[in-house]
Design a protein around this motif. Structure first.
Motif, PDB file in Angstrom:
ATOM      1  N   GLN A 130      -9.385 -15.690  -4.263  1.00 41.63           N
ATOM      2  CA  GLN A 130      -9.939 -15.351  -5.565  1.00 41.63           C
ATOM      3  C   GLN A 130     -11.427 -15.662  -5.629  1.00 41.63           C
ATOM      4  OE1 GLN A 130      -8.106 -13.734  -7.941  1.00 41.63           O
ATOM      5  NE2 GLN A 130      -6.555 -13.716  -6.323  1.00 41.63           N
ATOM      6  N   VAL A 164      -8.715  -0.078  -8.097  1.00 40.34           N
ATOM      7  CA  VAL A 164      -7.839  -0.253  -6.941  1.00 40.34           C
ATOM      8  C   VAL A 164      -6.973  -1.491  -7.114  1.00 40.34           C
ATOM      9  CG1 VAL A 164      -7.783  -0.771  -4.473  1.00 40.34           C
ATOM     10  CG2 VAL A 164      -9.326   1.004  -5.343  1.00 40.34           C
ATOM     11  N   PHE A 165      -7.587  -2.597  -7.539  1.00 40.86           N
ATOM     12  CA  PHE A 165      -6.820  -3.829  -7.696  1.00 40.86           C
ATOM     13  C   PHE A 165      -5.815  -3.716  -8.845  1.00 40.86           C
ATOM     14  CE2 PHE A 165      -9.631  -5.802  -4.724  1.00 40.86           C
ATOM     15  CZ  PHE A 165      -8.933  -6.901  -4.251  1.00 40.86           C
ATOM     16  N   ARG A 196      -4.490  -0.969 -10.173  1.00 41.01           N
ATOM     17  CA  ARG A 196      -3.476   0.068  -9.989  1.00 41.01           C
ATOM     18  C   ARG A 196      -2.527  -0.201  -8.833  1.00 41.01           C
ATOM     19  NH1 ARG A 196       0.116   2.538  -9.158  1.00 41.01           N
ATOM     20  NH2 ARG A 196       0.579   4.760  -9.374  1.00 41.01           N
ATOM     21  N   TRP A 197      -3.037  -0.768  -7.731  1.00 40.61           N
ATOM     22  CA  TRP A 197      -2.210  -0.839  -6.529  1.00 40.61           C
ATOM     23  C   TRP A 197      -2.010  -2.239  -5.941  1.00 40.61           C
ATOM     24  CZ3 TRP A 197      -5.845   3.470  -6.342  1.00 40.61           C
ATOM     25  CH2 TRP A 197      -5.221   4.699  -6.580  1.00 40.61           C
ATOM     26  N   ILE A 198      -2.777  -3.233  -6.365  1.00 38.06           N
ATOM     27  CA  ILE A 198      -2.704  -4.511  -5.665  1.00 38.06           C
ATOM     28  C   ILE A 198      -2.180  -5.633  -6.557  1.00 38.06           C
ATOM     29  CG2 ILE A 198      -3.991  -6.221  -4.319  1.00 38.06           C
ATOM     30  CD1 ILE A 198      -5.880  -3.993  -3.448  1.00 38.06           C
ATOM     31  N   SER A 199      -3.007  -6.144  -7.452  1.00 40.36           N
ATOM     32  CA  SER A 199      -2.643  -7.383  -8.138  1.00 40.36           C
ATOM     33  C   SER A 199      -2.397  -7.256  -9.636  1.00 40.36           C
ATOM     34  CB  SER A 199      -3.756  -8.433  -7.926  1.00 40.36           C
ATOM     35  OG  SER A 199      -4.977  -7.976  -8.480  1.00 40.36           O
ATOM     36  N   PRO A 221       1.112  -3.619 -10.368  1.00 38.41           N
ATOM     37  CA  PRO A 221       2.317  -3.858  -9.549  1.00 38.41           C
ATOM     38  C   PRO A 221       2.975  -5.203  -9.842  1.00 38.41           C
ATOM     39  CG  PRO A 221       0.586  -2.902  -8.210  1.00 38.41           C
ATOM     40  CD  PRO A 221      -0.043  -3.227  -9.535  1.00 38.41           C
TER      41      PRO A 221
END
Length: 265
Positions: free
Chosen positions: A109, A215-216, A218-221, A224
């Motif tokens: 982080q 990106v983070f 929508r798809w990573i942290s 999801p």
């Protein structure tokens, strides 16, 4: 480069202290508070050390710090008054409570604080002192997005505070039109720095803010983790919410399904 190194050193030290705090309180959620605080402070540091014109740097320091501190304060209210978020409980269980892995997560982080500070470096290098149209547009985007995120946060907090809503999803206000309106406005907020950077030799670097945040989220942290937790605790009930309500970009729901679930940030 000096700005990036200073921000990383500060963020790494702050996250190390946050890791110690979570050991005592068994709550990884403090990492979100520290991330928001760290990014807000990074905006002020970049503005202070930058060599661009005074006005874009002053706006950067004011807007970036205010955004970060508001979000950090909101998240701190939840961390200090509620049990560890279900997403982090699941992560802790998945790692069998391994403190080395949790420490690595906190330091990751810190790297993200640096990554999200790159748009601030672009703004701080902006030599223009006459781009008032762009600056006014940036302030308008910032006000609209931060206000939208604050409203979404307040609507959810009010819904969750009512015991009668336990086990139900929040479909009130902005949550009727998006499953994650807070995330939508969080993403939108990063365009303010793109506008502040117009004229900077590093203008292209400011685009990393909205791109990486999307990106983070929508798809990573972001989405999801949040939706996996909702599906674990709500099952078919949350699947119905997914079918009826847009995921991120607000739009009208596909039906008027009953408000039957609880949704968490």
């Amino acid at each position: 480069m000096a700005t990036v190194l200073l921000v990383f050193a500060f963020a790494a030290a702050m996250m190390a202290l946050g890791w110690r705090w979570q050991r005592r309180h068994t709550n990884i959620g403090i990492v979100d508070v520290l991330w928001a605080c760290g990014v807000g402070i990074a905006a002020a540091v970049a503005a202070l050390l930058g060599e661009g014109a005074v006005v874009p740097r002053a706006l950067l320091a004011s807007l970036g710090a205010a955004w970060g501190l508001r979000l950090a304060a909101h998240l701190w209210q939840r961390v200090r008054s509620e049990p560890e978020d279900g997403r982090y409980r699941h992560l802790r269980a998945h790692w069998d409570g391994h403190q080395g892995r949790i420490f690595g997560f906190f330091q990751f982080q810190a790297l993200l604080v640096v990554l999200f500070a790159l748009p601030f470096v672009a703004v701080a290098a902006n030599p223009r002192d006459d781009a008032w149209g762009w600056w006014l547009a940036a302030v308008a985007v910032w006000i609209g997005s931060v206000a939208g995120e604050a409203i979404a946060d307040r609507q959810l907090a009010r819904f969750r505070a009512d015991p009668a809503n336990r086990g139900r999803t929040c479909r009130e206000g902005l949550w009727r039109y998006s499953r994650h309106p807070n995330y939508f406005f969080e993403w939108l907020h990063w365009f303010a720095y793109v506008l502040l950077a117009v004229g900077s030799p590093l203008w292209w670097l400011a685009l990393s803010g909205p791109v990486v945040m999307f990106v983070f989220l929508r798809w990573i942290s972001g989405i999801p983790f949040t939706e996996q937790q909702a599906l674990r605790t709500r099952g078919d009930d949350y699947r119905a919410y997914q079918r009826s309500t847009p995921m991120l970009f607000p739009w009208f729901p596909s039906d008027d399904a009953p408000r039957t679930e609880e949704h968490s940030r």
